[in-house]
Design an enzyme around this catalytic site. Structure first.
Site, PDB file in Angstrom:
ATOM      1  N   PHE A 168     -12.885   1.356   2.779  1.00 32.47           N
ATOM      2  CA  PHE A 168     -13.925   0.631   1.764  1.00 32.47           C
ATOM      3  C   PHE A 168     -14.823  -0.427   2.519  1.00 32.47           C
ATOM      4  O   PHE A 168     -14.084  -1.141   3.313  1.00 32.47           O
ATOM      5  CB  PHE A 168     -12.979   0.262   0.720  1.00 32.47           C
ATOM      6  N   ASP A 174      -4.237  -1.626   0.857  1.00 37.74           N
ATOM      7  CA  ASP A 174      -5.106  -1.920  -0.086  1.00 37.74           C
ATOM      8  C   ASP A 174      -4.698  -0.702  -1.422  1.00 37.74           C
ATOM      9  O   ASP A 174      -5.286   0.472  -1.199  1.00 37.74           O
ATOM     10  CB  ASP A 174      -6.647  -1.834   0.075  1.00 37.74           C
ATOM     11  N   TYR A 201      -9.500  -4.563 -12.180  1.00 34.07           N
ATOM     12  CA  TYR A 201     -10.290  -4.233 -13.124  1.00 34.07           C
ATOM     13  C   TYR A 201     -10.821  -2.670 -13.230  1.00 34.07           C
ATOM     14  O   TYR A 201     -11.475  -2.346 -13.841  1.00 34.07           O
ATOM     15  CB  TYR A 201     -11.855  -5.081 -12.964  1.00 34.07           C
ATOM     16  N   LYS A 202      -9.961  -1.953 -12.018  1.00 35.35           N
ATOM     17  CA  LYS A 202     -10.380  -0.396 -12.313  1.00 35.35           C
ATOM     18  C   LYS A 202      -9.392   0.156 -13.340  1.00 35.35           C
ATOM     19  O   LYS A 202      -9.403  -0.213 -14.384  1.00 35.35           O
ATOM     20  CB  LYS A 202     -10.126   0.041 -10.721  1.00 35.35           C
ATOM     21  N   ARG A 257     -18.828  10.686  -8.030  1.00 34.72           N
ATOM     22  CA  ARG A 257     -17.413  10.514  -8.428  1.00 34.72           C
ATOM     23  C   ARG A 257     -17.133  10.583  -9.939  1.00 34.72           C
ATOM     24  O   ARG A 257     -17.525   9.908 -10.567  1.00 34.72           O
ATOM     25  CB  ARG A 257     -17.143   9.176  -7.747  1.00 34.72           C
TER      26      ARG A 257
HETATM   27  C1  LIG Z   1     -12.858  -1.759  -5.448  1.00 38.05           C
HETATM   28  C2  LIG Z   1     -12.272  -2.112  -4.269  1.00 38.05           C
HETATM   29  C3  LIG Z   1     -12.347  -3.439  -3.868  1.00 38.05           C
HETATM   30  C4  LIG Z   1     -12.998  -4.427  -4.548  1.00 38.05           C
HETATM   31  O1  LIG Z   1     -12.988  -5.748  -3.780  1.00 38.05           O
HETATM   32  P1  LIG Z   1     -13.367  -7.046  -4.663  1.00 38.05           P
HETATM   33  O2  LIG Z   1     -12.941  -8.227  -3.832  1.00 38.05           O
HETATM   34  O3  LIG Z   1     -12.724  -7.110  -6.066  1.00 38.05           O
HETATM   35  O4  LIG Z   1     -14.737  -7.031  -4.830  1.00 38.05           O
HETATM   36  C5  LIG Z   1     -11.657  -3.828  -2.371  1.00 38.05           C
HETATM   37  N1  LIG Z   1     -11.177  -2.560  -1.872  1.00 38.05           N
HETATM   38  C6  LIG Z   1     -10.962  -1.436  -2.122  1.00 38.05           C
HETATM   39  C7  LIG Z   1     -10.220  -0.362  -1.418  1.00 38.05           C
HETATM   40  C8  LIG Z   1     -11.817  -0.958  -3.369  1.00 38.05           C
HETATM   41  O5  LIG Z   1     -11.551   0.077  -4.131  1.00 38.05           O
END
Ligand SMILES: *Cc1c(COP(=O)(O)O)cnc(C)c1O
Length: 405
Positions: free
Chosen positions: A126, A202, A227-228, A376
Site C-alpha cells: 500500500f 499492516d 474505518y474500513k 474493487r
Molecule cells: C487503508 C490503509 C492505510 C491507511 O492509512 P491511514 O494512515 O489511515 O491513512 C494504511 N495501510 C493500508 C494497508 C491500508 O489499507
C-alpha cells in the site's frame, strides 16, 4: 443452480446467520448498493447513538471533568479490539493516531530492537506503507529490499529468498490492496523469524473479516485502521499491537507526553511508561475512540469465524456472478480463486475501470477503482447482503452489455 437467478441470492440471505446485523447499521436508501466497505464501512446505529450522547452530555455537560473517564480509553478500547478482532491477551493493543503514524512508530521500534540487515517489503505494498518504509530505511541507514511480487502478493518462498542475505525487519500488508489477495501470515512470519528478522504487519484490510494468528505466530508488531471493515467512521483512530515481551525494551520515536510516566508531574527527563502505553503520543481523539469502542463490539458479537465464513461465501458468490455475467464482456477476476488466498475483497480487471466506477455510481452502486485497470468490490460481512451484491453486478452487466446486446 444458476448463480444469476434472483432466488439464489434470496436463499443465501435467508440462510445467512449474520443477516440480522445489517439492520443495526444506518441504511437509509434501500436501493443503494454499497460495495465500498474496504474504504469506509457503513455507520452502525449504536455508533451514532454513542456519539450523540458523548457530544451532548460528556462533552457539552461534563467538559474537562470528563477526562476522568476518557483518560484510559486508548488502552480500554485497545483491549476490547485486541480481544474481539485480534484474539490477543490484554495489554498489547492501543488505539491512537493513524495507521501511517503507528506503522512509523513500530518500524522505528523494531529497527532499534533488530540486528543489522535490510528492511524487506513488497513493491506492491500500500502506498503509505511504501513511503513510510522508505523514510524509515533512510532514517535508520538500512537498505530497503522490495520484492517484485506478482499481483497476488509475495509468497513465503519469495520472502525467504529476499531474506537469504539477512534481514532486520520485514513488513507487509496482509491483504494486497489491488488484487484483494490474502498473504500467508504464518508462512511469511516463520521464514522471517528463521532468517533472524522481526515482522511488522499492516492488517488494515483484514481486521474484522477473519481470524489472524498473531499470538500463535509470535508476531512482533502489527497496525491497522478502524474505518474500513471495523466501521468506526472516517478518520477514526488506528490500532497498534506490540507483543508484550518486547514492550519494556521497545522505543518509539515520537516522544510525547501521553507516553510519559507521571504525565502530570510535567517534569523532565522523558521517561516512557513500561507498557503498551509507551506507544501513545498526544491527546487522543475521544470521539473517534468512542466510535471504535462501539463498532468493535459488533464485530466481537458476530465472531471472527462467522465473519470469515460470510466473507468466503460473499466473495465466492461475486466470482460466480462475474464468471457468468462478465467474462464475455472483457471483465476478468483478479482475486485468487482459492478461498484461503482471499479476504473480503473481489477485484475485477477492465481497461476502462475508472469509467465503469463512475457509471456504476450514477446507477446507485458504490465501488472504487485503482489504477491502471482494477475495479474493487469491498464486501463487508456485517452489512453486505447477497441480494445487494447481485444487484450491483447486475447493474455492472447492464453497463458492459449495450442494450439489445
Ligand atoms: C487503508 C490503509 C492505510 C491507511 O492509512 P491511514 O494512515 O489511515 O491513512 C494504511 N495501510 C493500508 C494497508 C491500508 O489499507
Amino acid at each position: 443452480v444458476d448463480p444469476t437467478d434472483q432466488r439464489q441470492a434470496l436463499d443465501l440471505d435467508a440462510a445467512d446467520p449474520l443477516a440480522g446485523f445489517r439492520g443495526r447499521f444506518v441504511v437509509d436508501d434501500p436501493d443503494l448498493v454499497y460495495l465500498n466497505g474496504n474504504s469506509l464501512g457503513r455507520l452502525p446505529v449504536q455508533v451514532a447513538e454513542r456519539l450523540r450522547e458523548l457530544v451532548t452530555s460528556d462533552w457539552g455537560g461534563g467538559l474537562a471533568r470528563s477526562w476522568e473517564r476518557w483518560g484510559d480509553l486508548p488502552t480500554q478500547v485497545g483491549d476490547r479490539l485486541g480481544a474481539g478482532v485480534l484474539d490477543v491477551a490484554d495489554g498489547q493493543v492501543v488505539v491512537c493516531d493513524t495507521t501511517t503514524l503507528n506503522l512509523y512508530k513500530c518500524l522505528h521500534a523494531a529497527s532499534a530492537l533488530a540486528g543489522p540487515g535490510p528492511i524487506v517489503s513488497d513493491r506492491n505494498n500500500f502506498p503509505t506503507d511504501r513511503y513510510v518504509l522508505s523514510g524509515v530505511a533512510a532514517q535508520t541507514g538500512r537498505e530497503l529490499v522490495s520484492i517484485d511480487s506478482t499481483s497476488v502478493g509475495p509468497s513465503p518462498e519469495e520472502v525467504a529468498t529476499a531474506c537469504a542475505n539477512g534481514v532486520a525487519i520485514a513488513s507487509f500488508s496482509l491483504v494486497d490492496f489491488r488484487s484483494g489477495a490474502l498473504l500467508d501470515l504464518s508462512g511469511i512470519t516463520e521464514v522471517v523469524h528463521a532468517a533472524g528478522g522481526l515482522v511488522v504487519w499492516d492488517l488494515s484490510h483484514a481486521a474484522g473479516v477473519l481470524p489472524i494468528p498473531l499470538d500463535r505466530c509470535a508476531v512482533e508488531f502489527a497496525v491497522g485502521c478502524t474505518y474500513k471493515y471495523l466501521n468506526a467512521g472516517p478518520g477514526a483512530p488506528a490500532f497498534l499491537y506490540a507483543r508484550r515481551d518486547l514492550q519494556s525494551a521497545a522505543r518509539q520515536p515520537v516522544w510525547g507526553w501521553f507516553s510519559q510516566r507521571a504525565q502530570f508531574a510535567m517534569a523532565d527527563p522523558y521517561d516512557p511508561l513500561p507498557d503498551i502505553r509507551r506507544f501513545l503520543t498526544g491527546t487522543p481523539s475521544i470521539l473517534g475512540l468512542a466510535a471504535v469502542d462501539e463498532a468493535v463490539g459488533l464485530v466481537a458479537e458476530a465472531g471472527l469465524e462467522a465473519l470469515r465464513a460470510k466473507c468466503v461465501a460473499l466473495t465466492g458468490y461475486a466470482m460466480q456472478l462475474a464468471d457468468a455475467w462478465l467474462a464475455d464482456v472483457g471483465v476478468t477476476v483478479v482475486t485468487p480463486a482459492d478461498p484461503d488466498r482471499r479476504a473480503a475483497q473481489v477485484s475485477l480487471r477492465h481497461p476502462r475501470a475508472s469509467w465503469l466506477r463512475a457509471e456504476l455510481q450514477a446507477r446507485g452502486v458504490v465501488v472504487d477503482a485503482r489504477p491502471p485497470d482494477i475495479l474493487r468490490l469491498g464486501l463487508s460481512p456485517l452489512t453486505t447482503s447477497f441480494a445487494e451484491l447481485r444487484a450491483g453486478l447486475d447493474r455492472l452487466r447492464a453497463i458492459c452489455v449495450p442494450a439489445g446486446g
